[in-house]
Write a protein that holds these residues in place. Sequence first.
Motif, mmCIF file in Angstrom:
data_model
loop_
_atom_site.group_PDB
_atom_site.id
_atom_site.type_symbol
_atom_site.label_atom_id
_atom_site.label_comp_id
_atom_site.label_asym_id
_atom_site.label_seq_id
_atom_site.Cartn_x
_atom_site.Cartn_y
_atom_site.Cartn_z
ATOM 1 N N LEU A 102 45.162 19.646 7.340
ATOM 2 C CA LEU A 102 44.035 19.459 6.430
ATOM 3 C C LEU A 102 44.057 20.458 5.281
ATOM 4 O O LEU A 102 43.645 20.133 4.154
ATOM 5 C CB LEU A 102 42.709 19.582 7.198
ATOM 6 C CG LEU A 102 42.385 18.489 8.219
ATOM 7 C CD1 LEU A 102 41.036 18.774 8.877
ATOM 8 C CD2 LEU A 102 42.358 17.112 7.571
ATOM 9 N N THR A 103 44.518 21.648 5.532
ATOM 10 C CA THR A 103 44.496 22.679 4.481
ATOM 11 C C THR A 103 45.419 22.334 3.325
ATOM 12 O O THR A 103 45.266 22.871 2.224
ATOM 13 C CB THR A 103 44.906 24.041 5.071
ATOM 14 O OG1 THR A 103 46.198 23.923 5.680
ATOM 15 C CG2 THR A 103 43.896 24.499 6.111
ATOM 16 N N LYS A 104 46.392 21.457 3.560
ATOM 17 C CA LYS A 104 47.348 21.105 2.514
ATOM 18 C C LYS A 104 46.937 19.859 1.731
ATOM 19 O O LYS A 104 47.567 19.529 0.723
ATOM 20 C CB LYS A 104 48.734 20.884 3.132
ATOM 21 C CG LYS A 104 49.274 22.094 3.873
ATOM 22 C CD LYS A 104 50.618 21.792 4.513
ATOM 23 C CE LYS A 104 51.138 22.973 5.302
ATOM 24 N NZ LYS A 104 52.438 22.675 5.968
ATOM 25 N N ALA A 105 45.917 19.159 2.211
ATOM 26 C CA ALA A 105 45.505 17.915 1.562
ATOM 27 C C ALA A 105 44.610 18.188 0.360
ATOM 28 O O ALA A 105 43.853 19.168 0.341
ATOM 29 C CB ALA A 105 44.776 17.025 2.564
ATOM 30 N N THR A 106 44.683 17.326 -0.621
ATOM 31 C CA THR A 106 43.803 17.430 -1.784
ATOM 32 C C THR A 106 42.415 16.936 -1.408
ATOM 33 O O THR A 106 42.256 16.156 -0.457
ATOM 34 C CB THR A 106 44.339 16.583 -2.942
ATOM 35 O OG1 THR A 106 44.255 15.190 -2.574
ATOM 36 C CG2 THR A 106 45.782 16.950 -3.273
ATOM 37 N N PRO A 107 41.372 17.361 -2.140
ATOM 38 C CA PRO A 107 40.019 16.845 -1.861
ATOM 39 C C PRO A 107 39.953 15.325 -1.891
ATOM 40 O O PRO A 107 39.261 14.708 -1.068
ATOM 41 C CB PRO A 107 39.177 17.482 -2.968
ATOM 42 C CG PRO A 107 39.901 18.749 -3.309
ATOM 43 C CD PRO A 107 41.355 18.419 -3.165
ATOM 44 N N HIS A 108 40.693 14.721 -2.824
ATOM 45 C CA HIS A 108 40.703 13.257 -2.899
ATOM 46 C C HIS A 108 41.264 12.655 -1.620
ATOM 47 O O HIS A 108 40.701 11.725 -1.023
ATOM 48 C CB HIS A 108 41.533 12.802 -4.102
ATOM 49 C CG HIS A 108 41.686 11.308 -4.187
ATOM 50 N ND1 HIS A 108 42.657 10.620 -3.474
ATOM 51 C CD2 HIS A 108 40.988 10.369 -4.888
ATOM 52 C CE1 HIS A 108 42.554 9.323 -3.723
ATOM 53 N NE2 HIS A 108 41.550 9.155 -4.596
ATOM 54 N N ASP A 109 42.408 13.177 -1.171
ATOM 55 C CA ASP A 109 43.043 12.643 0.034
ATOM 56 C C ASP A 109 42.206 12.903 1.280
ATOM 57 O O ASP A 109 42.161 12.070 2.198
ATOM 58 C CB ASP A 109 44.435 13.252 0.198
ATOM 59 C CG ASP A 109 45.427 12.727 -0.835
ATOM 60 O OD1 ASP A 109 45.131 11.695 -1.468
ATOM 61 O OD2 ASP A 109 46.481 13.367 -1.004
ATOM 62 N N LEU A 110 41.542 14.050 1.335
ATOM 63 C CA LEU A 110 40.683 14.350 2.479
ATOM 64 C C LEU A 110 39.570 13.316 2.613
ATOM 65 O O LEU A 110 39.311 12.803 3.709
ATOM 66 C CB LEU A 110 40.076 15.749 2.333
ATOM 67 C CG LEU A 110 40.962 16.944 2.690
ATOM 68 C CD1 LEU A 110 40.252 18.244 2.334
ATOM 69 C CD2 LEU A 110 41.326 16.925 4.171
ATOM 70 N N GLN A 111 38.908 13.029 1.507
ATOM 71 C CA GLN A 111 37.841 12.039 1.553
ATOM 72 C C GLN A 111 38.393 10.658 1.890
ATOM 73 O O GLN A 111 37.800 9.910 2.670
ATOM 74 C CB GLN A 111 37.091 11.994 0.225
ATOM 75 C CG GLN A 111 36.144 13.145 0.000
ATOM 76 C CD GLN A 111 35.097 12.833 -1.044
ATOM 77 O OE1 GLN A 111 34.767 11.677 -1.298
ATOM 78 N NE2 GLN A 111 34.567 13.868 -1.682
#
Length: 567
Positions: free
Chosen positions: A491-500
């Motif tokens: 999760l720490t490597k994901a972008t805010p867009h991808d997280l959502q």
Amino acid sequence: MKTAKELLNTPALGETHQVTNVASELHSYNLFTTDAALVEGIQREGGAWGIAEVREFGALCGQPEYLELGHLANKYTPELDTHDRFGNRVDLVRYHAAYHTLMRTALENGLHSQPWTDPKPGAHVVRGAKAFLQSQVEAGHGCPVTMTFASIPSIRTQPEVAALFEQKILARGYDPRNLPVDHKTAITVGMGMTEKQGGSDVRANSTQATPVAEAGPGKLYSLVGHKWFLSAPMCDVFLILAQTAAGVSCFAVPRWLPDGSKNALNVIRLKDKMGNKSNASSEVEFRGAQGWLVGEEGRGVPTIIEMVSLTRFDCMGASAGLMRAGLANAIHHTRHRAAFGAKLLDQPLMQNVLADLALEYEGAMAFSMRMARALDHKDSHEHEAKLARLATAVGKYWICKRAPQHAYEIMECIGGSGVMENAIYPRLFRESVINPIWEGSGNVQCLDVLRAVGKDPAVLMAFVEELNLARGGNSILDGALNGLQAQLMSLTKATPHDLQFMARHLVDQMAVAFEASLLVRHAPAAVSEAFCSSRLASVGHHNYGTLPKGSAVQHIIERADPALDKV
């Protein structure tokens, strides 16, 4: 041969057929002692000391006269009188007597107060179990009961407000009279956050609050604005979010002012909802309504968030209750109904469906009871506090979202009679779509999971630690946990867009893994193995009735059978 006159006088002439091969109403059973998942959950999570009182309450809830109250409260729905016949503003909601009886029983049995008046290990577990049983009888009145229960942590943040209301909030009694608080023996609490333009985005609220005299915590403010949803408008005091110069703030707004005059909180209309019919939800306007500031200005969301967390917990339990009510009725029906030469309950495909529905309930109940234990210990154990912060959002999302499909599948088990409005099934289905939206829709819960992890990664560590307690108990679960933890660590490597974008997929996996972990640790092997093989090993969308060959369906169904006592 009979004459025409004799034929006309034959009683049987008016009958075209005998009524056979049908079920009967399910009643006169103990909702607690016939439910293995609940019995085991209370014992396991610290509520064994309360089994006698829960048993007694379960017997009450299964009586035919009590079950009938749920039907009556929803058939005869609330009505609003904005003015009396003389033209005076009264904002009075009238309920059927059945609603008042359900409210009185709930409050007299401490469903709004037990963990606060007798705080000890297991208090939330026992109270949660009784609330869960009551929800199987009728869900709508649970709204004011839940809000009253959940209000105490917020109320206690402001001593002046607690001094005004807490004693009567916690009183084990019900006083529905439309009177000022000083004239009543017990009171209930509601809340109002949602406005037209904002919905769950309370930062967009437009209701304004200004000091009547002096500003600050515990001081009176005047509110001008509206709420698009205010449930249970006959509550005596409401926790309301409104804007001050410092931002969104929390206020305790009573229906009546201390001087005995009516507060300027006007009910505009009642909502015409598809479900939750017995509970009056309303639109209101504040035309200078007065209320006390609870907490600091600009800190309204943190002040009320504990209340929201507790109401979300009750949403989980209530949705599990809907599952249980439907499941018990379906098993009862299939025991009596035959088709194609055999009782439905004895037919392999129906057994697969019923066992699968029972597994869904087992997971939901295990999750709910585990969260009750976390509530009991979160003030003294960091792990429990961290777990409650994250897992409550996960459970509220998942259990509430699974309930509508569960309710529909129950109706299909019944067949054509399952969609008739004089049966419980349509009511269960309509209620099932309320909890997924109330207190934050699925998207809101998933975003809250991301927010919690981003703010405090330790909550994720607590969640993973809880999952890992089941390591070695089931190879399918072990594999699923490996895959899930790899995703969580990325999760720490994901972008805010991808997280959502992937939030729902991630929370889905978290929820199923959490339920599987609990069942592997605590449920019989027949339950845990079938759960893991059907929820974790299968690929693609899971429809009920697709358990793999070899699943111990009869044993799973017997655990949920309302005809069999488990205590």
